[in-house]
Design a protein around this motif. Structure first.
Motif, short mmCIF file in Angstrom:
data_model
loop_
_atom_site.label_atom_id
_atom_site.label_comp_id
_atom_site.label_asym_id
_atom_site.label_seq_id
_atom_site.Cartn_x
_atom_site.Cartn_y
_atom_site.Cartn_z
N ASN A 108 0.82 -1.21 0.00
CA ASN A 108 0.00 0.00 0.00
C ASN A 108 0.85 1.26 0.00
O ASN A 108 1.40 1.65 1.00
CB ASN A 108 -0.96 0.01 1.20
N GLU A 109 0.91 1.89 -1.15
CA GLU A 109 1.65 3.15 -1.20
C GLU A 109 0.76 4.29 -0.75
O GLU A 109 -0.41 4.36 -1.10
CB GLU A 109 2.18 3.40 -2.61
N LYS A 110 1.33 5.15 0.06
CA LYS A 110 0.70 6.40 0.52
C LYS A 110 -0.69 6.70 -0.03
O LYS A 110 -0.84 7.20 -1.14
CB LYS A 110 1.60 7.57 0.13
N ASN A 146 -7.00 1.50 3.45
CA ASN A 146 -5.94 1.55 4.45
C ASN A 146 -5.31 2.94 4.53
O ASN A 146 -4.10 3.11 4.57
CB ASN A 146 -4.86 0.50 4.14
N LYS A 200 -4.02 6.30 6.07
CA LYS A 200 -3.46 6.79 7.33
C LYS A 200 -3.24 8.28 7.19
O LYS A 200 -2.61 8.72 6.23
CB LYS A 200 -2.11 6.13 7.62
N GLN A 201 -3.70 9.00 8.16
CA GLN A 201 -3.50 10.44 8.12
C GLN A 201 -2.01 10.77 8.18
O GLN A 201 -1.27 10.16 8.94
CB GLN A 201 -4.21 11.08 9.31
N ASN A 202 -1.58 11.73 7.40
CA ASN A 202 -0.19 12.18 7.44
C ASN A 202 -0.05 13.26 8.52
O ASN A 202 -0.43 14.40 8.33
CB ASN A 202 0.23 12.72 6.08
N LEU A 229 7.71 17.16 5.33
CA LEU A 229 6.54 16.96 4.48
C LEU A 229 6.96 16.94 3.01
O LEU A 229 6.54 16.09 2.24
CB LEU A 229 5.53 18.08 4.71
N ASN A 236 2.01 5.82 11.49
CA ASN A 236 1.13 6.94 11.28
C ASN A 236 1.85 8.28 11.37
O ASN A 236 1.34 9.30 10.97
CB ASN A 236 0.10 6.90 12.40
N THR A 237 3.01 8.24 11.96
CA THR A 237 3.70 9.48 12.32
C THR A 237 4.85 9.80 11.37
O THR A 237 5.73 10.55 11.70
CB THR A 237 4.23 9.35 13.76
N GLN A 238 4.86 9.20 10.23
CA GLN A 238 5.93 9.49 9.26
C GLN A 238 7.31 9.35 9.91
O GLN A 238 8.10 10.28 9.98
CB GLN A 238 5.76 10.91 8.70
N ASN A 272 5.97 -3.49 4.51
CA ASN A 272 5.17 -3.11 3.35
C ASN A 272 5.28 -1.63 3.06
O ASN A 272 5.20 -1.21 1.91
CB ASN A 272 3.70 -3.48 3.58
N LYS A 273 5.43 -0.86 4.10
CA LYS A 273 5.56 0.60 3.91
C LYS A 273 6.99 0.97 3.54
O LYS A 273 7.34 2.14 3.53
CB LYS A 273 5.17 1.32 5.21
#
Lengths: 339, 339
Positions: A2-4, A47, A49-51, B57, B116-118, B141-142
DNA sequence: TTGTAAGCGTTATCAC
DNA sequence: GTGATAACGCTTACAA
């Protein structure tokens, strides 16, 4: 895999706009229940996720605090950090840990680095040698909450969480007196640090309360390690009228003292009683367990965190809070003459 | 005093564009020395601080890693964290600390929160009870680097930094044998954790090497606290042929064992020798100091950090590195029969 | 060498 | 209730 996934992706899929997705996700009242549900579901499905970085940039709030301590691997500080973490984590705050190694320059650098990092607050214990206060004022100038725990400097606008070190010193000394000790010595760190000064004042207070004359040859400022304890005892025992007890501001010094006393064939606690400070884990594990003043570091960390949270909420108001926790004397074998 | 100065502010003041300012600040080659100097100076004069959030960001790199341990206030883990921090801080990375309290669900939640927190990477030690591996795969995966230290699971793509626990167990046991012990007991944690299993295997290896038969009644899986040590000794000493030594995978268990043995009037180390594991600070402070296997946690932390850094640099390449550090046996009074 | 403009992922302020 | 659009502060093609 899952990309961004961004809100745009989910907007596209639903043929609505990103703004709407954002509103749905944030439980904004102005939105129909149907689209909210739809958004929520597809968000989960994709899926999403908030950035947090984007949110932080937008809002100016990073939900991260910096914690600065001399050393992270010292039990006392590690426990404080644990307390902070346990209190802040459920509120969605992250904790960045930094160490100063008792170096004032590192303290300054660390604070600057942290200010640089869009932190929401700084919780810290100053080094033993910190003189200047300009770097603390930098923090205040940026309007970011600064909270001192344990080792502090008195600066307007800075909240502090400490224990009542005076009372700790008082309790320890009083206990020794009540055990029948007549000539109580005291080893301390540098009096430039309030905590040591306060413990010393508590010591004097107990003496005077019981009509025991204060003798300055019974007081010594030392490093905080076992060797310093050994040296101190060596010197004390050479006095014409050597002490029969020691209240030390450091458990390590207390330990060194005990080791030296045993070498010298002095019976503990019968002929010489010892009380330390900090309640380091080893004090209770010893065969001759060492009495010590517990500072409840976990609670101290939690309190510091709570003070920070209050300060974040009453945003505008500049409260300067001074929380003082009570220490508790742990009485163990090194100072218990009759049981 | 100084409200948020951005590159736009300094651009305006210099009548140039923000892009140029950015280039000057970043030592971009395509810029004249004169404007660079000018920008640098006014930036300093205006007390400009780069907003890392914006950089993060934009670049997708937060320069922050997450570190997950069971408890932060345990000496072993605190030292590892110190090592990580000392290695990563100079490289401009910040360290976010999280605790699982040995709870698998908390471990999962923490990882998700971190993702979630980059975060740029996760360095962790799993809980004693972790079964599933799906949350670890989420990390992979990320595409974000995951590194296990000490307690690990074997997962393709995950680098690990551990000590040679087998060798630790082997050394400890061999030492006891060489001290003349014939009937060596072993207490361990759950064999489901590799570290405990490996120490146990090392123990068996040493026995077999010296032709000492392995007896399973000499092996016990216990909790890692002093009470467990007392219980273990109670049971061991009731055996028809009780042991004359203990190699424990926990210093706390070793301590409890020693306390119980003394109660029973057993002479240590003459009649019963003890070796623990972890080299907790208290082991060397005891009057009867406890032999223990040192895991060099500080170095372990540094290695984990270095592995992470390598992985960040050779971005594309998926290296899976397995670093194994050597433990060292600290021989102390609890196992030294003749000196 | 420097300027222009787009974009990182959100949220907030307008309109409609 | 929803859609455009600007803005948070920075970097970076692409132009000039």
């Amino acid at each position: 895999m899952n990309e961004k996934v961004t809100i745009y992706d989910i907007a596209k899929k639903l043929n609505i706009t990103a703004a709407t997705v954002s509103r749905a996700l944030n439980n904004n009242p102005k939105i129909s229940e149907s689209t909210r549900k739809l958004v929520m579901e597809t968000a989960a499905a994709m899926n999403y996720k908030q950035n947090k970085l984007a949110v932080a940039l937008k809002s100016g709030k990073s939900n991260t605090v910096g914690v600065i301590v001399p050393y992270i691997d010292r039990n006392f500080f590690a426990s404080i950090i644990r307390g902070i973490e346990e209190e802040l984590d459920p509120m969605g705050y992250h904790t960045i840990i930094c160490q100063t190694h008792e170096d004032e320059q590192k303290e300054k650098d660390t604070i600057n680095a942290l200010l640089n990092t869009q932190i929401d607050g700084i919780l810290m214990s100053i080094t033993k040698v910190t003189q200047s206060t300009s770097h603390f004022r930098n923090v205040l100038n940026k309007q970011i909450p600064l909270i001192f725990f344990d080792r502090k400097k008195n600066i307007p606008g800075v909240s502090t969480v400490t224990i009542n070190d005076f009372d700790g010193g008082y309790q320890a000394t009083k206990h020794l007196i009540e055990q029948g000790c007549k000539r109580i010595a005291h080893t301390s760190g540098d009096f430039a640090l309030e905590i040591y000064k306060d413990r010393f004042e508590g010591y004097k207070e107990a003496l005077s309360e019981y009509g025991i004359p204060f003798k300055k040859e019974y007081v010594m400022q030392t490093r905080s390690d076992t060797d310093a304890g050994k040296d101190a005892i060596t010197k004390f025992m050479k006095l014409p009228n050597p002490p029969d007890a020691l209240f030390s501001s450091s458990d390590y010094v207390a330990l060194g003292a005990i080791q030296k006393l045993k070498e010298l064939g002095v019976n503990i606690p019968e002929d010489f009683s010892v009380v330390g400070f900090s309640n380091e884990p080893f004090t209770k594990f010893m065969e001759l367990s060492i009495s010590s003043v517990d500072q409840n570091p976990m609670e101290m960390g939690k309190m510091a965190a709570r003070v920070f949270l209050e300060q974040m909420n009453d945003s505008g108001v500049k409260i300067e809070k001074k929380v003082i926790l009570s220490p508790s004397l742990m009485i163990r074998k090194s100072s218990t003459k009759n049981d």
